[in-house]
Design a protein around this motif. Structure first.
Motif, PDB file in Angstrom:
ATOM      1  N   GLU A  63       0.838  -1.199   0.000  1.00 23.95           N
ATOM      2  CA  GLU A  63       0.000   0.000   0.000  1.00 23.95           C
ATOM      3  C   GLU A  63       0.878   1.256   0.000  1.00 23.95           C
ATOM      4  OE1 GLU A  63      -4.173  -0.969   2.168  1.00 23.95           O
ATOM      5  OE2 GLU A  63      -2.409  -1.086   3.467  1.00 23.95           O
ATOM      6  N   GLN A  64       1.929   1.239   0.797  1.00 29.86           N
ATOM      7  CA  GLN A  64       2.830   2.390   0.859  1.00 29.86           C
ATOM      8  C   GLN A  64       3.559   2.586  -0.474  1.00 29.86           C
ATOM      9  OE1 GLN A  64       5.604   2.375   4.122  1.00 29.86           O
ATOM     10  NE2 GLN A  64       6.815   4.028   3.236  1.00 29.86           N
ATOM     11  N   ALA A  65       4.057   1.488  -1.057  1.00 26.47           N
ATOM     12  CA  ALA A  65       4.742   1.581  -2.352  1.00 26.47           C
ATOM     13  C   ALA A  65       3.788   2.084  -3.428  1.00 26.47           C
ATOM     14  CB  ALA A  65       5.325   0.220  -2.740  1.00 26.47           C
ATOM     15  N   SER A  66       2.536   1.631  -3.402  1.00 21.85           N
ATOM     16  CA  SER A  66       1.539   2.079  -4.379  1.00 21.85           C
ATOM     17  C   SER A  66       1.300   3.571  -4.250  1.00 21.85           C
ATOM     18  CB  SER A  66       0.221   1.328  -4.181  1.00 21.85           C
ATOM     19  OG  SER A  66       0.372  -0.031  -4.467  1.00 21.85           O
ATOM     20  N   GLU A  67       1.161   4.020  -3.013  1.00 21.20           N
ATOM     21  CA  GLU A  67       0.931   5.448  -2.774  1.00 21.20           C
ATOM     22  C   GLU A  67       2.122   6.273  -3.269  1.00 21.20           C
ATOM     23  OE1 GLU A  67       0.343   8.197   1.128  1.00 21.20           O
ATOM     24  OE2 GLU A  67      -0.866   6.351   1.047  1.00 21.20           O
ATOM     25  N   GLU A  68       3.342   5.820  -2.965  1.00 20.72           N
ATOM     26  CA  GLU A  68       4.543   6.537  -3.390  1.00 20.72           C
ATOM     27  C   GLU A  68       4.665   6.599  -4.910  1.00 20.72           C
ATOM     28  OE1 GLU A  68       7.700   4.455  -1.382  1.00 20.72           O
ATOM     29  OE2 GLU A  68       7.158   5.302   0.568  1.00 20.72           O
ATOM     30  N   ARG A  69       4.185   5.563  -5.598  1.00 19.00           N
ATOM     31  CA  ARG A  69       4.277   5.517  -7.062  1.00 19.00           C
ATOM     32  C   ARG A  69       3.055   6.119  -7.742  1.00 19.00           C
ATOM     33  NH1 ARG A  69       5.881  -0.773  -8.081  1.00 19.00           N
ATOM     34  NH2 ARG A  69       7.421  -0.956  -6.419  1.00 19.00           N
ATOM     35  N   GLY A  70       2.066   6.533  -6.969  1.00 18.43           N
ATOM     36  CA  GLY A  70       0.854   7.098  -7.543  1.00 18.43           C
ATOM     37  C   GLY A  70      -0.029   6.046  -8.197  1.00 18.43           C
ATOM     38  N   LEU A  71       0.023   4.813  -7.682  1.00 17.87           N
ATOM     39  CA  LEU A  71      -0.777   3.712  -8.227  1.00 17.87           C
ATOM     40  C   LEU A  71      -2.077   3.573  -7.465  1.00 17.87           C
ATOM     41  CD1 LEU A  71       2.066   1.041  -8.464  1.00 17.87           C
ATOM     42  CD2 LEU A  71       1.169   2.460 -10.317  1.00 17.87           C
ATOM     43  N   ARG A  72      -3.058   3.011  -8.129  1.00 20.87           N
ATOM     44  CA  ARG A  72      -4.352   2.781  -7.492  1.00 20.87           C
ATOM     45  C   ARG A  72      -4.475   1.306  -7.117  1.00 20.87           C
ATOM     46  NH1 ARG A  72      -9.922   2.332  -9.490  1.00 20.87           N
ATOM     47  NH2 ARG A  72     -11.221   2.837  -7.707  1.00 20.87           N
ATOM     48  N   LEU A  73      -4.379   1.034  -5.818  1.00 25.04           N
ATOM     49  CA  LEU A  73      -4.576  -0.323  -5.316  1.00 25.04           C
ATOM     50  C   LEU A  73      -6.058  -0.463  -4.977  1.00 25.04           C
ATOM     51  CD1 LEU A  73      -2.945  -2.894  -4.661  1.00 25.04           C
ATOM     52  CD2 LEU A  73      -2.763  -2.073  -2.316  1.00 25.04           C
ATOM     53  N   THR A  74      -6.833  -0.892  -5.979  1.00 23.61           N
ATOM     54  CA  THR A  74      -8.285  -0.993  -5.810  1.00 23.61           C
ATOM     55  C   THR A  74      -8.616  -2.029  -4.740  1.00 23.61           C
ATOM     56  OG1 THR A  74      -8.486  -2.748  -7.457  1.00 23.61           O
ATOM     57  CG2 THR A  74      -8.649  -0.449  -8.263  1.00 23.61           C
ATOM     58  N   PRO A  75      -9.829  -2.005  -4.210  1.00 22.04           N
ATOM     59  CA  PRO A  75     -10.208  -3.005  -3.209  1.00 22.04           C
ATOM     60  C   PRO A  75     -10.007  -4.449  -3.712  1.00 22.04           C
ATOM     61  CG  PRO A  75     -11.812  -1.245  -3.223  1.00 22.04           C
ATOM     62  CD  PRO A  75     -10.886  -0.988  -4.378  1.00 22.04           C
ATOM     63  N   LEU A  76     -10.321  -4.720  -4.989  1.00 23.24           N
ATOM     64  CA  LEU A  76     -10.135  -6.070  -5.518  1.00 23.24           C
ATOM     65  C   LEU A  76      -8.647  -6.427  -5.611  1.00 23.24           C
ATOM     66  CD1 LEU A  76     -11.364  -8.663  -6.701  1.00 23.24           C
ATOM     67  CD2 LEU A  76     -10.988  -7.636  -8.944  1.00 23.24           C
ATOM     68  N   ARG A  77      -7.834  -5.504  -6.099  1.00 20.73           N
ATOM     69  CA  ARG A  77      -6.396  -5.760  -6.187  1.00 20.73           C
ATOM     70  C   ARG A  77      -5.831  -6.036  -4.792  1.00 20.73           C
ATOM     71  NH1 ARG A  77      -4.863  -0.722 -10.236  1.00 20.73           N
ATOM     72  NH2 ARG A  77      -5.558  -1.732 -12.162  1.00 20.73           N
ATOM     73  N   LYS A  78      -6.275  -5.251  -3.829  1.00 19.94           N
ATOM     74  CA  LYS A  78      -5.801  -5.439  -2.453  1.00 19.94           C
ATOM     75  C   LYS A  78      -6.254  -6.794  -1.917  1.00 19.94           C
ATOM     76  CE  LYS A  78      -5.881  -3.521   2.169  1.00 19.94           C
ATOM     77  NZ  LYS A  78      -6.391  -2.497   3.067  1.00 19.94           N
ATOM     78  N   GLU A  79      -7.471  -7.178  -2.218  1.00 19.63           N
ATOM     79  CA  GLU A  79      -7.992  -8.458  -1.738  1.00 19.63           C
ATOM     80  C   GLU A  79      -7.220  -9.628  -2.352  1.00 19.63           C
ATOM     81  OE1 GLU A  79     -12.288 -10.636  -0.959  1.00 19.63           O
ATOM     82  OE2 GLU A  79     -12.217  -8.752  -2.052  1.00 19.63           O
ATOM     83  N   VAL A  80      -6.933  -9.554  -3.640  1.00 21.53           N
ATOM     84  CA  VAL A  80      -6.135 -10.595  -4.295  1.00 21.53           C
ATOM     85  C   VAL A  80      -4.744 -10.633  -3.674  1.00 21.53           C
ATOM     86  CG1 VAL A  80      -5.046 -11.295  -6.465  1.00 21.53           C
ATOM     87  CG2 VAL A  80      -7.460 -10.610  -6.442  1.00 21.53           C
ATOM     88  N   LEU A  81      -4.162  -9.474  -3.452  1.00 20.89           N
ATOM     89  CA  LEU A  81      -2.850  -9.396  -2.813  1.00 20.89           C
ATOM     90  C   LEU A  81      -2.878 -10.037  -1.427  1.00 20.89           C
ATOM     91  CD1 LEU A  81       0.043  -8.110  -3.018  1.00 20.89           C
ATOM     92  CD2 LEU A  81      -0.915  -6.235  -1.689  1.00 20.89           C
ATOM     93  N   GLU A  82      -3.901  -9.733  -0.651  1.00 19.93           N
ATOM     94  CA  GLU A  82      -4.037 -10.315   0.692  1.00 19.93           C
ATOM     95  C   GLU A  82      -4.137 -11.836   0.627  1.00 19.93           C
ATOM     96  OE1 GLU A  82      -6.333  -6.626   2.961  1.00 19.93           O
ATOM     97  OE2 GLU A  82      -7.520  -8.169   1.941  1.00 19.93           O
ATOM     98  N   LEU A  83      -4.882 -12.345  -0.352  1.00 21.14           N
ATOM     99  CA  LEU A  83      -5.023 -13.799  -0.496  1.00 21.14           C
ATOM    100  C   LEU A  83      -3.695 -14.453  -0.861  1.00 21.14           C
ATOM    101  CD1 LEU A  83      -8.448 -13.950  -2.372  1.00 21.14           C
ATOM    102  CD2 LEU A  83      -7.984 -14.776  -0.045  1.00 21.14           C
ATOM    103  N   VAL A  84      -2.938 -13.825  -1.760  1.00 26.50           N
ATOM    104  CA  VAL A  84      -1.626 -14.362  -2.145  1.00 26.50           C
ATOM    105  C   VAL A  84      -0.705 -14.351  -0.926  1.00 26.50           C
ATOM    106  CG1 VAL A  84       0.434 -13.981  -3.553  1.00 26.50           C
ATOM    107  CG2 VAL A  84      -1.837 -13.741  -4.587  1.00 26.50           C
ATOM    108  N   ALA A  85      -0.694 -13.249  -0.199  1.00 25.83           N
ATOM    109  CA  ALA A  85       0.180 -13.117   0.968  1.00 25.83           C
ATOM    110  C   ALA A  85      -0.190 -14.102   2.073  1.00 25.83           C
ATOM    111  CB  ALA A  85       0.122 -11.690   1.500  1.00 25.83           C
ATOM    112  N   ALA A  86      -1.480 -14.301   2.283  1.00 23.98           N
ATOM    113  CA  ALA A  86      -1.935 -15.170   3.362  1.00 23.98           C
ATOM    114  C   ALA A  86      -1.758 -16.654   3.051  1.00 23.98           C
ATOM    115  CB  ALA A  86      -3.395 -14.885   3.674  1.00 23.98           C
ATOM    116  N   ALA A  87      -1.601 -16.987   1.781  1.00 23.47           N
ATOM    117  CA  ALA A  87      -1.513 -18.401   1.390  1.00 23.47           C
ATOM    118  C   ALA A  87      -0.305 -19.092   2.014  1.00 23.47           C
ATOM    119  CB  ALA A  87      -1.476 -18.523  -0.131  1.00 23.47           C
TER     120      ALA A  87
END
Length: 155
Positions: A21-45
């Protein structure tokens, strides 16, 4: 980074998502709720996860998730270097260093499907140097070494 070997998921999933989330903010990227949810699932696996397993989890939560939706989110996360794709097993893992672009080899256990990121820049540099010596200009590299992890060998 040089000379170190880390097991996958050095940080807990929550810290990893916060770093993305911090890297996205610094790069001006949009981490949408779905992108974040997919990321959370990958990380939690805790190990490499396939796209259709992610889709199943999303359908449990939302009921109407479709494959293109998951693949678009994965493509964004890959493009930004937040996750890696292990081509040989067609699965995704979170990246140890989401704030920096890098190429890393993976050690993949054929028994338990764990993956370890080899955080040693010398490996990527050696491959790139060899490619240049042959007049080859590499654009991307993925090195995946298959075998048995220590836990499976000793178990």
């Amino acid at each position: 980074m040089s000379g170190k070997l880390h097991t996958h998921h050095l940080e807990d999933a929550e810290s990893f998502v916060a770093a993305v989330e911090q890297a996205s903010e610094e790069r001006g990227l949009r981490l949408t709720p779905l992108r974040k949810e997919v990321l959370e699932l990958v990380a939690a696996a805790g190990k490499p996860v396939k796209a259709y397993d992610l889709l199943d989890h999303l359908r449990e939560r939302h009921g109407n998730a479709a494959p293109p939706t998951v693949y678009r989110a994965l493509d964004f996360l890959l493009e930004q270097g937040f996750i890696h794709k292990l081509e040989s097993i067609n699965a995704y893992v979170s990246c140890h260093h989401p704030a920096e672009a890098h190429q890393v080899p993976f050690l993949i256990c054929d028994n338990c499907a764990s993956a370890q990121e080899v955080c040693d820049a010398r490996v990527a540099e050696l491959i790139e140097a060899q490619a240049r010596a042959f007049g080859f200009r590499p654009q991307a590299q993925t090195l995946e070494v298959h075998g048995l992890c220590k836990r499976c060998r000793e178990g």
